[in-house]
Design a protein around this motif. Structure first.
Motif, PDB file in Angstrom:
ATOM      1  N   VAL A 747       0.853  -1.180   0.000  1.00  0.00           N
ATOM      2  CA  VAL A 747       0.000   0.000   0.000  1.00  0.00           C
ATOM      3  C   VAL A 747       0.890   1.231   0.000  1.00  0.00           C
ATOM      4  N   LEU A 748       0.659   2.136  -0.938  1.00  0.00           N
ATOM      5  CA  LEU A 748       1.390   3.389  -1.027  1.00  0.00           C
ATOM      6  C   LEU A 748       0.447   4.510  -0.632  1.00  0.00           C
ATOM      7  N   HIS A 749       0.802   5.247   0.435  1.00  0.00           N
ATOM      8  CA  HIS A 749      -0.077   6.275   0.981  1.00  0.00           C
ATOM      9  C   HIS A 749       0.101   7.581   0.238  1.00  0.00           C
ATOM     10  N   LYS A 750      -1.038   8.209  -0.122  1.00  0.00           N
ATOM     11  CA  LYS A 750      -1.010   9.557  -0.661  1.00  0.00           C
ATOM     12  C   LYS A 750      -1.059  10.561   0.491  1.00  0.00           C
ATOM     13  N   PRO A 751      -0.309  11.662   0.357  1.00  0.00           N
ATOM     14  CA  PRO A 751       0.657  12.015  -0.694  1.00  0.00           C
ATOM     15  C   PRO A 751       1.980  11.300  -0.461  1.00  0.00           C
ATOM     16  N   PHE A 752       2.579  10.790  -1.484  1.00  0.00           N
ATOM     17  CA  PHE A 752       3.804  10.013  -1.382  1.00  0.00           C
ATOM     18  C   PHE A 752       4.967  10.806  -1.968  1.00  0.00           C
ATOM     19  N   GLU A 753       6.159  10.428  -1.510  1.00  0.00           N
ATOM     20  CA  GLU A 753       7.374  10.980  -2.098  1.00  0.00           C
ATOM     21  C   GLU A 753       7.811  10.089  -3.250  1.00  0.00           C
ATOM     22  N   ILE A 754       8.492  10.687  -4.217  1.00  0.00           N
ATOM     23  CA  ILE A 754       8.960   9.919  -5.380  1.00  0.00           C
ATOM     24  C   ILE A 754       9.885   8.806  -4.928  1.00  0.00           C
ATOM     25  N   ARG A 755      10.698   9.085  -3.896  1.00  0.00           N
ATOM     26  CA  ARG A 755      11.605   8.054  -3.390  1.00  0.00           C
ATOM     27  C   ARG A 755      10.827   6.852  -2.859  1.00  0.00           C
ATOM     28  N   GLU A 756       9.743   7.130  -2.101  1.00  0.00           N
ATOM     29  CA  GLU A 756       8.925   6.037  -1.578  1.00  0.00           C
ATOM     30  C   GLU A 756       8.310   5.228  -2.712  1.00  0.00           C
ATOM     31  N   LEU A 757       7.831   5.908  -3.756  1.00  0.00           N
ATOM     32  CA  LEU A 757       7.224   5.219  -4.898  1.00  0.00           C
ATOM     33  C   LEU A 757       8.224   4.289  -5.565  1.00  0.00           C
ATOM     34  N   ILE A 758       9.435   4.794  -5.818  1.00  0.00           N
ATOM     35  CA  ILE A 758      10.445   3.990  -6.534  1.00  0.00           C
ATOM     36  C   ILE A 758      10.893   2.816  -5.678  1.00  0.00           C
ATOM     37  N   GLU A 759      11.126   3.069  -4.372  1.00  0.00           N
ATOM     38  CA  GLU A 759      11.579   1.984  -3.495  1.00  0.00           C
ATOM     39  C   GLU A 759      10.527   0.880  -3.399  1.00  0.00           C
ATOM     40  N   MET A 760       9.246   1.261  -3.245  1.00  0.00           N
ATOM     41  CA  MET A 760       8.198   0.245  -3.144  1.00  0.00           C
ATOM     42  C   MET A 760       8.063  -0.527  -4.457  1.00  0.00           C
ATOM     43  N   THR A 761       8.155   0.177  -5.601  1.00  0.00           N
ATOM     44  CA  THR A 761       8.038  -0.503  -6.899  1.00  0.00           C
ATOM     45  C   THR A 761       9.149  -1.518  -7.078  1.00  0.00           C
ATOM     46  N   HIS A 762      10.382  -1.125  -6.753  1.00  0.00           N
ATOM     47  CA  HIS A 762      11.514  -2.048  -6.891  1.00  0.00           C
ATOM     48  C   HIS A 762      11.385  -3.233  -5.946  1.00  0.00           C
ATOM     49  N   ALA A 763      10.924  -2.952  -4.704  1.00  0.00           N
ATOM     50  CA  ALA A 763      10.790  -4.049  -3.735  1.00  0.00           C
ATOM     51  C   ALA A 763       9.760  -5.066  -4.194  1.00  0.00           C
ATOM     52  N   VAL A 764       8.615  -4.612  -4.719  1.00  0.00           N
ATOM     53  CA  VAL A 764       7.566  -5.543  -5.163  1.00  0.00           C
ATOM     54  C   VAL A 764       8.046  -6.326  -6.379  1.00  0.00           C
ATOM     55  N   LEU A 765       8.668  -5.640  -7.356  1.00  0.00           N
ATOM     56  CA  LEU A 765       9.154  -6.349  -8.555  1.00  0.00           C
ATOM     57  C   LEU A 765      10.240  -7.343  -8.207  1.00  0.00           C
ATOM     58  N   ARG A 766      11.065  -7.021  -7.201  1.00  0.00           N
ATOM     59  CA  ARG A 766      12.125  -7.947  -6.811  1.00  0.00           C
ATOM     60  C   ARG A 766      11.534  -9.199  -6.174  1.00  0.00           C
ATOM     61  N   ARG A 767      10.472  -9.033  -5.322  1.00  0.00           N
ATOM     62  CA  ARG A 767       9.858 -10.209  -4.696  1.00  0.00           C
ATOM     63  C   ARG A 767       9.228 -11.109  -5.735  1.00  0.00           C
ATOM     64  N   VAL A 768       8.721 -10.526  -6.813  1.00  0.00           N
ATOM     65  CA  VAL A 768       8.122 -11.329  -7.875  1.00  0.00           C
ATOM     66  C   VAL A 768       9.199 -12.019  -8.704  1.00  0.00           C
ATOM     67  N   ALA A 769      10.354 -11.327  -8.902  1.00  0.00           N
ATOM     68  CA  ALA A 769      11.412 -11.893  -9.757  1.00  0.00           C
ATOM     69  C   ALA A 769      12.135 -13.025  -9.087  1.00  0.00           C
ATOM     70  N   VAL A 770      12.312 -12.987  -7.750  1.00  0.00           N
ATOM     71  CA  VAL A 770      13.089 -14.037  -7.066  1.00  0.00           C
ATOM     72  C   VAL A 770      12.424 -15.403  -7.180  1.00  0.00           C
ATOM     73  N   PRO A 771      11.087 -15.580  -6.924  1.00  0.00           N
ATOM     74  CA  PRO A 771      10.485 -16.908  -7.122  1.00  0.00           C
ATOM     75  C   PRO A 771      10.550 -17.349  -8.568  1.00  0.00           C
ATOM     76  N   ALA A 772      10.442 -16.376  -9.516  1.00  0.00           N
ATOM     77  CA  ALA A 772      10.486 -16.764 -10.923  1.00  0.00           C
ATOM     78  C   ALA A 772      11.848 -17.332 -11.288  1.00  0.00           C
ATOM     79  N   GLU A 773      12.958 -16.777 -10.694  1.00  0.00           N
ATOM     80  CA  GLU A 773      14.288 -17.289 -10.999  1.00  0.00           C
ATOM     81  C   GLU A 773      14.493 -18.682 -10.435  1.00  0.00           C
ATOM     82  N   ARG A 774      13.878 -18.941  -9.288  1.00  0.00           N
ATOM     83  CA  ARG A 774      14.024 -20.258  -8.683  1.00  0.00           C
ATOM     84  C   ARG A 774      13.311 -21.321  -9.515  1.00  0.00           C
TER      85      ARG A 774
END
Length: 774
Positions: A747-774
Motif C-alpha cells: 500500500v502506497l499512501h497519498k501524498p507520497f514521495e517519489i523516493r517512496e514510490l520507486i523503493e516500493m516498486t523495486h521491492a515488489v518487482l524484486r519479490r516477484v522476480a526471485v520466485p520466478a528465478e528459482r
C-alpha cells in the motif's frame, strides 16, 4: 267490597276510535298523494305528446320553410289540426311571421321568444277563448325548426293540446278513490271494534283478579287467555303468589345462615386483620428499600420519608416531619414553584404530569430528578405520594453517547476531507519532486523546495486530521509505561510552564502522583502528545497561577490517569465542543486541533477520555486505557530494511480516476526505465489487463465505477502471479490483516514521495522476480 268502577271512556272505545281515525287519515293522505302524482304524470305525458307532434310537423315543414312556400305550410297546418286532440297549429317562418295556421288560434298569445333566440323546445299552459266565450286550458308546445349546418332556427312550430283529457281522467280517478276510501273506512271501523273487544276482555279479568288480591285472597288465579302479552301477564300474576311462598321459605333459611355467619365472623375478622398487617409490612419494606426517594405530603407538610430520601438529602425523618421543615428549600427557586404546584394537584386528585427538577444532595452536588406522584389516603385524609427518581447518571450517559455520536460523525467528515487533500497534495508533492530532479537554476530550485516543504507540512496536517478520525492504523503499538509517559510529558513542557509562570510573576505548581501501573499497548509518541496538550492547556487555564496535579493508578483491569487543574474552568457550551476539530478559545493563538487529535489518539488506543469542569473552580480530565499482558505479546523488532536494489525494467499498469495522479505515476516510473500504461477507471484497467501482460498493477482504492478491492480480486483471480499495489489517500485506514486477505502486495499512501514510490516498486518487482528465478 269491590269498589264501583269509574265512569270514563273504556279502553275498548278509545282503541276503536283511535284506529278508525288513523285509517281515515291514512286513506285521505294516500288519496291526495295519488291524485297529485297522477296529475303530474298526465301533464308530463301530454307535454311529451305535444312536443312529439310539433317535431313531426317541423320535420315535414322544413323544405317548405327553406323555400318560403307558405301554401305548402298552410296545407301542413290544416292536415295536422285534423287530430281531435289538437286545438290549433301555428307555423312561423324564420323572421317570426305566420306561415301557416289552423284551429282555434289564441291571437293574443305570442311566441315565448323570437325564433332566433329559441334554442330548445318548450311547453307552457295558456287559456284559449272558445266560441261560447269560455276559457279553454291548453298546453302549448313550441319547437324550433333547425336545418343542418345552420346555427339559428329556420322557423318555429306551435301546437296546442286540450287539457280536457287530463281533467276527465283525474275526475274518474277521484271518484274511484273516494268510493274505495269509504269502503275501507267502514271495514276499518268494524275490524277495530272487534279487535278492541277481543283484546280488552283478558284485561277485565285481570282487574278482577287484582281487586281480589288487594282484599287478601292469595288463592285467586286468573284464567290465561287472550293475546300473547296479556297471557304472559296472567301467567306472571299466577306465579307471583308462588314466589311469595318461596320467599318466605328462603327468608327462614337466610336467618339460619346469618346465625352461622355470626358465629364465624370473629375468626374472619382476625384473618383479614393478619392479611392487612402482612400487606402493610410488604409495602413498608418496598418503600424503605427503594433506591428512589419516596415521601408523603399532606396539606403542604411532609408526613413520611423513606431511607433513600434521608441518605440523598441528609435529612432525618424526624426533621422532615417537623412543622419547621420546608420541602421547597431543597430546590432552586425556579423549580420549587413547580414542585409545590405538582404536589397540590396530586393531593387534589388531578392527574398532573411528571416534572423534571433539580436539587442538591448531601455533598452539595446538583442532582437532576424526575418528580412523579399520585393521590393516596393517609390517616383518613387525602395526601400526595411523591417519587423522586435520580436521572443524573442516566442523562450524563445519554449526553456522553450523544457526544460520541457527534464526534464519530465529525470523524467521518474529517476522514473524507483528508482523502481529498491527500489526492491534491499527492499531485503537488510528486510533481515538485520530479521537477527538482531536473537541472533548474538555483533560484528556481529554491522556490520548488518551498513548494515541496509546504506540501510536506500539508501532509502532516492531514495526518493530524486522520488521527482525530481514529482511522490511522499504520503506526505500530508496543507495551508502554503510562506513568513514564506522564513524567516525560511533564519534563517536555517544564521549560514552557516554568518560564511562562516566571514571566507573569505567578506560581504554577505541577505535582505528579503516579503509582506503578501495568503497561498499556500504545504508541509512545502519540501518548506523549496527548498529555503534552493537556498540560499546556491546563497551564493556559491558570492565568493567575495555581496547581496542576497528574495522577496514575490501576484499579481493576484498567489503567486510570487524571490531569486536574485549579484554573478558570469551562462553561457547559465549551465543554460540549471541546473535542470538535478547529474549535478553540485561544483566538488566533490556537489551531483547534490539539484536543481533537488527543481524542482521536485515545480512542484509537481503545481508551476513553472524559472531562468534568466547574466555572471558576478548575477542570479535571480522566483517561482510562486497557492494560495489556506483556507475557502474551510477541514483540518483533524491526531492524530496518535496506533500500531494494533496482531490478529489470517492468511493464506497469496504473489505474486511477485522477488524471493528475495517474500522469505523475507514469512520469516518475518512466524516469526509472519502466514501461507504464494508464487506465482512468477500474473497468478500463481490467480490460487492459485481460489483453496485455503486466509485471505490476498499481490501482487507486476509491473509484466511481469499482473499488480497488474489486480490481485486485479480479486481477488476482485471473493472473495470480501479477502483484497489485494500492495507491490511495485512505491508506492509513487499512489494517494489515485486511490488506493480506485481499492479496494486496503493498500500500502506497497519498501524498507520497517519489523516493517512496520507486523503493516500493523495486521491492515488489524484486519479490516477484526471485520466485520466478528459482
Amino acid at each position: 267490597m269491590i269498589p264501583a268502577p269509574v265512569r270514563r271512556r273504556t279502553l275498548e272505545q278509545s282503541f276503536a276510535v283511535t284506529t278508525t281515525l288513523l285509517v281515515i287519515l291514512v286513506i285521505g293522505a294516500t288519496t291526495v298523494v295519488v291524485q297529485q302524482r297522477m296529475r303530474g304524470a298526465l301533464e308530463r305525458g301530454l307535454a311529451g305528446r305535444g312536443l312529439a307532434i310539433a317535431r313531426s310537423i317541423g320535420a315535414v315543414a322544413t323544405p317548405s320553410l327553406l323555400a318560403y312556400n307558405y301554401t305548402a305550410l298552410q296545407l301542413a297546418a290544416d292536415g295536422a289540426v285534423e287530430d281531435p286532440a289538437l286545438v290549433y297549429v301555428v307555423i312561423h317562418d324564420k323572421e317570426g311571421g305566420t306561415a301557416g295556421v289552423a284551429g282555434s288560434l289564441p291571437f293574443s298569445a305570442s311566441i315565448p321568444q323570437s325564433p332566433a333566440d329559441l334554442q330548445a323546445a318548450t311547453t307552457r299552459q295558456i287559456s284559449v277563448p272558445t266560441h261560447d266565450h269560455r276559457a279553454l286550458t291548453v298546453l302549448e308546445a313550441v319547437v324550433p325548426v333547425r336545418v343542418e349546418g345552420v346555427a339559428e332556427p329556420w322557423g318555429t312550430v306551435r301546437v296546442g293540446l286540450s287539457y280536457d283529457s287530463v281533467e276527465d281522467e283525474l275526475q274518474r280517478l277521484e271518484v274511484g278513490l273516494g268510493i274505495s276510501g269509504l269502503l275501507l273506512a267502514l271495514l276499518a271501523i268494524g275490524v277495530s271494534r272487534w279487535m278492541a273487544r277481543r283484546t280488552t276482555a283478558p284485561l277485565r279479568e285481570l282487574v278482577q283478579g287484582t281487586v281480589a288480591l288487594s282484599l287478601g285472597d292469595t288463592s285467586y288465579r286468573i284464567p290465561v287467555s287472550g293475546v300473547r302479552e296479556i297471557a304472559e301477564l296472567g301467567q306472571a300474576f299466577n306465579k307471583m303468589m308462588d314466589r311469595v311462598q318461596e320467599k318466605a321459605a328462603e327468608s327462614e333459611a337466610y336467618q339460619n345462615q346469618l346465625g352461622a355467619l355470626n358465629a364465624t365472623l370473629e375468626q374472619q375478622v382476625s384473618q383479614r386483620t393478619r392479611a392487612l398487617e402482612e400487606s402493610e409490612v410488604q409495602y413498608r419494606t418496598l418503600v424503605q428499600h427503594s433506591p428512589d426517594s419516596i415521601l408523603i405530603v399532606q396539606g403542604g407538610q411532609v408526613r413520611f420519608v423513606n431511607q433513600a430520601f434521608q441518605e440523598t438529602f441528609g435529612i432525618s425523618k424526624e426533621r422532615a416531619a417537623s412543622p419547621s421543615f420546608c420541602l421547597e428549600s431543597l430546590f432552586p427557586a425556579h423549580h420549587a414553584h413547580v414542585v409545590t404546584e405538582r404536589i397540590r394537584a396530586w393531593e387534589a386528585g388531578d392527574p398532573a404530569s411528571p416534572a423534571e427538577v433539580e436539587a442538591n444532595d448531601t455533598q452539595g452536588r446538583s442532582r437532576e430528578l424526575e418528580l412523579r406522584g399520585s393521590r393516596i389516603e393517609y390517616l383518613g385524609r387525602p395526601a400526595a405520594e411523591c417519587l423522586l427518581i435520580d436521572m443524573t447518571e442516566t442523562r450524563r450517559l445519554r449526553e456522553k453517547l450523544h457526544d460520541s455520536e457527534r464526534l464519530r460523525s465529525l470523524g467521518e467528515l474529517a476522514s473524507g476531507v483528508a482523502h481529498d487533500f491527500n489526492n491534491l497534495l499527492g499531485a503537488v508533492l510528486g510533481r515538485t519532486q520530479l521537477l527538482r530532479r531536473r537541472d533548474f537554476p538555483a533560484d528556481v530550485d529554491r522556490d520548488l523546495a518551498v513548494v515541496e516543504k509546504a506540501a510536506m507540512d500539508g501532509r502532516e496536517t492531514v495526518r493530524r486530521i486522520q488521527e482525530f478520525s481514529r482511522l490511522r492504523t499504520d503506526r505500530p503499538l508496543t507495551p508502554v509505561d503510562l506513568g513514564q509517559i506522564i513524567e516525560d510529558a511533564v519534563e517536555i513542557t517544564r521549560t514552557r510552564w516554568e518560564a511562562d509562570a516566571a514571566r507573569r510573576n505567578v506560581s504554577v505548581q505541577v505535582v505528579s502522583r503516579c503509582e506503578p501501573v501495568p503497561p498499556i499497548l500504545g504508541n509512545p509518541a502519540e501518548l506523549r502528545e496527548v498529555y503534552t496538550n493537556l498540560i499546556l492547556n491546563a497551564v493556559d487555564a491558570m492565568p493567575q497561577g495555581g496547581r496542576l496535579t497528574l495522577r496514575c493508578a490501576a484499579p481493576g483491569g484498567l489503567v486510570h490517569s487524571e490531569v486536574e487543574d485549579t484554573g478558570v474552568g469551562m462553561t457547559e457550551e465549551i465543554r460540549r465542543h471541546l473535542f470538535d476539530p478547529f474549535f478553540t478559545t485561544k483566538g488566533q493563538g490556537g489551531t483547534g486541533l490539539g484536543m481533537s487529535v488527543a481524542y482521536g489518539i485515545v480512542r484509537r488506543h481503545g481508551g476513553t477520555i472524559d472531562v468534568t469542569t466547574t466555572l471558576g473552580h478548575g477542570t479535571r480530565f480522566v483517561l482510562e486505557f486497557p492494560a495489556c499482558d506483556v507475557a502474551a505479546l510477541e514483540v518483533v523488532a524491526d531492524a530496518g530494511a535496506a533500500t531494494p536494489e533496482a531490478v529489470r525494467p517492468g511493464r506497469i499498469l496504473v489505474i486511477d480516476d485522477e488524471p493528475s495522479i495517474a500522469q505523475l505515476l507514469e512520469d516518475a516510473l518512466s524516469c526509472e526505465g519502466h514501461s507504464v500504461e494508464i487506465a482512468l477507471s477500474g473497468r478500463e484497467g481490467l480490460e487492459m489487463s485481460s489483453v496485455s501482460e503486466f509485471d505490476l498493477v498499481m490501482s487507486d482504492l476509491g473509484m466511481p465505477d469499482m473499488s480497488g478491492w474489486e480490481v485486485a480480486r479480479t486481477i488476482r483471480a485471473a493472473r495470480p502471479h501479477v502483484p497489485v499495489v494500492l495507491v490511495t489517500g485512505w491508506g492509513t485506514t487499512l489494517s494489515p490483516d485486511e490488506v493480506s486477505r485481499s492479496g494486496i502486495s503493498a500500500v502506497l499512501h497519498k501524498p507520497f514521495e517519489i523516493r517512496e514510490l520507486i523503493e516500493m516498486t523495486h521491492a515488489v518487482l524484486r519479490r516477484v522476480a526471485v520466485p520466478a528465478e528459482r
